[in-house]
Design a protein around this motif. Structure first.
Motif, PDB file in Angstrom:
ATOM      1  N   TYR A   1     -17.882 -61.340 -35.372  1.00 54.79           N
ATOM      2  CA  TYR A   1     -18.715 -61.008 -34.203  1.00 54.79           C
ATOM      3  C   TYR A   1     -19.172 -59.556 -34.331  1.00 54.79           C
ATOM      4  O   TYR A   1     -20.336 -59.229 -34.079  1.00 54.79           O
ATOM      5  N   GLU A   2     -18.243 -58.700 -34.715  1.00 53.07           N
ATOM      6  CA  GLU A   2     -18.558 -57.280 -34.858  1.00 53.07           C
ATOM      7  C   GLU A   2     -19.583 -57.044 -35.975  1.00 53.07           C
ATOM      8  O   GLU A   2     -20.509 -56.246 -35.832  1.00 53.07           O
TER       9      GLU A   2
ATOM     10  N   ASP B   1     -19.831 -71.163 -33.494  1.00 53.83           N
ATOM     11  CA  ASP B   1     -18.594 -70.704 -34.119  1.00 53.83           C
ATOM     12  C   ASP B   1     -18.003 -71.806 -35.002  1.00 53.83           C
ATOM     13  O   ASP B   1     -17.789 -72.937 -34.567  1.00 53.83           O
ATOM     14  N   GLY B   2     -17.755 -71.461 -36.277  1.00 51.46           N
ATOM     15  CA  GLY B   2     -17.091 -72.391 -37.181  1.00 51.46           C
ATOM     16  C   GLY B   2     -17.980 -73.433 -37.826  1.00 51.46           C
ATOM     17  O   GLY B   2     -17.470 -74.370 -38.447  1.00 51.46           O
ATOM     18  N   CYS B   3     -19.284 -73.276 -37.727  1.00 55.05           N
ATOM     19  CA  CYS B   3     -20.214 -74.281 -38.268  1.00 55.05           C
ATOM     20  C   CYS B   3     -20.591 -73.943 -39.708  1.00 55.05           C
ATOM     21  O   CYS B   3     -21.345 -72.998 -39.951  1.00 55.05           O
TER      22      CYS B   3
ATOM     23  N   SER C   1     -16.869 -59.742 -24.517  1.00 58.24           N
ATOM     24  CA  SER C   1     -16.661 -58.802 -23.419  1.00 58.24           C
ATOM     25  C   SER C   1     -15.710 -57.683 -23.843  1.00 58.24           C
ATOM     26  O   SER C   1     -15.928 -56.516 -23.529  1.00 58.24           O
ATOM     27  N   GLU C   2     -14.652 -58.049 -24.576  1.00 52.67           N
ATOM     28  CA  GLU C   2     -13.683 -57.037 -25.018  1.00 52.67           C
ATOM     29  C   GLU C   2     -14.309 -56.075 -26.019  1.00 52.67           C
ATOM     30  O   GLU C   2     -14.033 -54.866 -25.988  1.00 52.67           O
ATOM     31  N   LEU C   3     -15.148 -56.576 -26.913  1.00 52.18           N
ATOM     32  CA  LEU C   3     -15.757 -55.716 -27.925  1.00 52.18           C
ATOM     33  C   LEU C   3     -16.788 -54.755 -27.330  1.00 52.18           C
ATOM     34  O   LEU C   3     -16.873 -53.597 -27.742  1.00 52.18           O
ATOM     35  N   TYR C   4     -17.563 -55.225 -26.345  1.00 49.95           N
ATOM     36  CA  TYR C   4     -18.734 -54.438 -25.941  1.00 49.95           C
ATOM     37  C   TYR C   4     -18.758 -54.015 -24.470  1.00 49.95           C
ATOM     38  O   TYR C   4     -19.572 -53.173 -24.101  1.00 49.95           O
TER      39      TYR C   4
ATOM     40  N   ASP D   1     -20.637 -67.670 -37.334  1.00 53.19           N
ATOM     41  CA  ASP D   1     -19.849 -66.547 -37.822  1.00 53.19           C
ATOM     42  C   ASP D   1     -19.214 -66.878 -39.170  1.00 53.19           C
ATOM     43  O   ASP D   1     -19.274 -66.107 -40.116  1.00 53.19           O
ATOM     44  N   HIS D   2     -18.602 -68.061 -39.255  1.00 54.26           N
ATOM     45  CA  HIS D   2     -17.896 -68.509 -40.455  1.00 54.26           C
ATOM     46  C   HIS D   2     -17.929 -70.027 -40.494  1.00 54.26           C
ATOM     47  O   HIS D   2     -18.431 -70.678 -39.569  1.00 54.26           O
ATOM     48  N   GLY D   3     -17.378 -70.595 -41.559  1.00 49.06           N
ATOM     49  CA  GLY D   3     -17.310 -72.036 -41.697  1.00 49.06           C
ATOM     50  C   GLY D   3     -15.924 -72.588 -41.411  1.00 49.06           C
ATOM     51  O   GLY D   3     -15.179 -72.060 -40.575  1.00 49.06           O
ATOM     52  N   MET D   4     -15.576 -73.647 -42.142  1.00 47.80           N
ATOM     53  CA  MET D   4     -14.309 -74.361 -41.916  1.00 47.80           C
ATOM     54  C   MET D   4     -14.019 -75.198 -43.159  1.00 47.80           C
ATOM     55  O   MET D   4     -14.943 -75.754 -43.765  1.00 47.80           O
TER      56      MET D   4
END
Length: 274
Positions: A54-55, A14-16, A102-105, A208-211
């Protein structure tokens, strides 16, 4: 009965951002240099925030259509995800991940008292270890993932690390701390990936995304949207492109697993040779 799927571990750092991955992921880039892995550049969807992406990564459906518009949309996904497709194909699913998975799936809202560890065959993520603190150590997260591999042998496993994103928000992408967090993740990958390969897994390492230099993401900048996609698989030679849009990640995962994509997923033939 043993599954006929081709096994896959997807690691999401995440965030890399892409350029920091190239600079700091020494083990991963060693594999690329010696033709043991491929490195592709992915352009993430927008908004370049975690829960929406994530989705996107798990369903291949853009945000305007999937309804997960922001990090505040704590709700179940309404789309066909990789977890559902793998189960439908007779495979087993797992995740060592942030509680938003967990919340999404599985179920929302997340309740740490009952949802931290889940082993229920009827759920989309059948074997899950979920954390809810951004500071949950990546070392523990990768240990959780390795436990799931050894104990349950999922055909599809998502390993989602949060420390890089957490440090980036606190110190920005221009900081020593951010580079060090990416560097530490590389050391953990160097411990786990050889074990997973030995057990017959293909491995993807992406983000997922960068920074950016202000410790932000969510917008349109290359620093927000350009992320790495490392692929270790004997199928990688069939790909002809070295960059692609993030919407193609989910159908690409399906192809690696040997299962049919959902109707909403994009056609990945644009990535293929011939």
């Amino acid at each position: 009965m043993q599954s006929k799927l081709d096994k896959l571990v997807v690691v999401i750092l995440d965030g890399c951002r892409y350029d920091t991955a190239v600079a700091q992921l020494g083990f991963m880039n060693h594999l690329v240099e010696h033709q043991q892995a491929s490195l592709l550049k992915v352009k993430s969807e927008m908004p370049s925030n975690s829960r929406p992406l994530y989705e996107v990564l798990m369903t291949g459906v853009p945000t305007y259509d999937n309804g997960i518009y922001s990090n505040y949309h704590a709700q179940r996904s309404k789309e066909w995800s990789l977890f559902e497709l793998v189960k439908q194909a007779g495979g087993k699913t797992g995740a060592a991940a942030y509680h938003w998975y967990s919340e999404l799936y599985n179920q929302a809202p997340y309740n740490i008292l009952v949802d931290r560890i889940q082993h229920q065959e009827e759920r989309l993520i059948q074997h899950g270890i979920f954390y809810s603190e951004d500071t949950y150590p990546d070392s523990h997260l990768f240990a959780d993932a390795n436990y799931l591999v050894n104990q349950y042998q999922p055909d599809f496993l998502v390993v989602h690390s949060m420390n890089i994103d957490d440090v980036g928000h606190k110190f920005t992408a221009d900081s020593r701390e951010y580079s060090a967090a990416v560097n530490r993740a590389d050391s953990l990958l160097a411990i786990c990936i050889p074990e997973w390969l030995q057990k017959g897994y293909q491995v993807v390492v992406t983000a997922d995304h960068g920074m950016d230099e202000h410790g932000l993401h969510g917008g349109t900048l290359a620093a927000h949207r350009e992320v790495p996609f490392y692929l270790i698989s004997n199928k990688r030679e069939q790909l002809q492109e070295d960059h692609f849009q993030q919407l193609l990640a989910a159908p690409l995962f399906c192809w690696l697993l040997g299962i049919a994509p959902s109707e909403k997923m994009s056609d990945i033939q644009v990535l293929m040779k011939g």
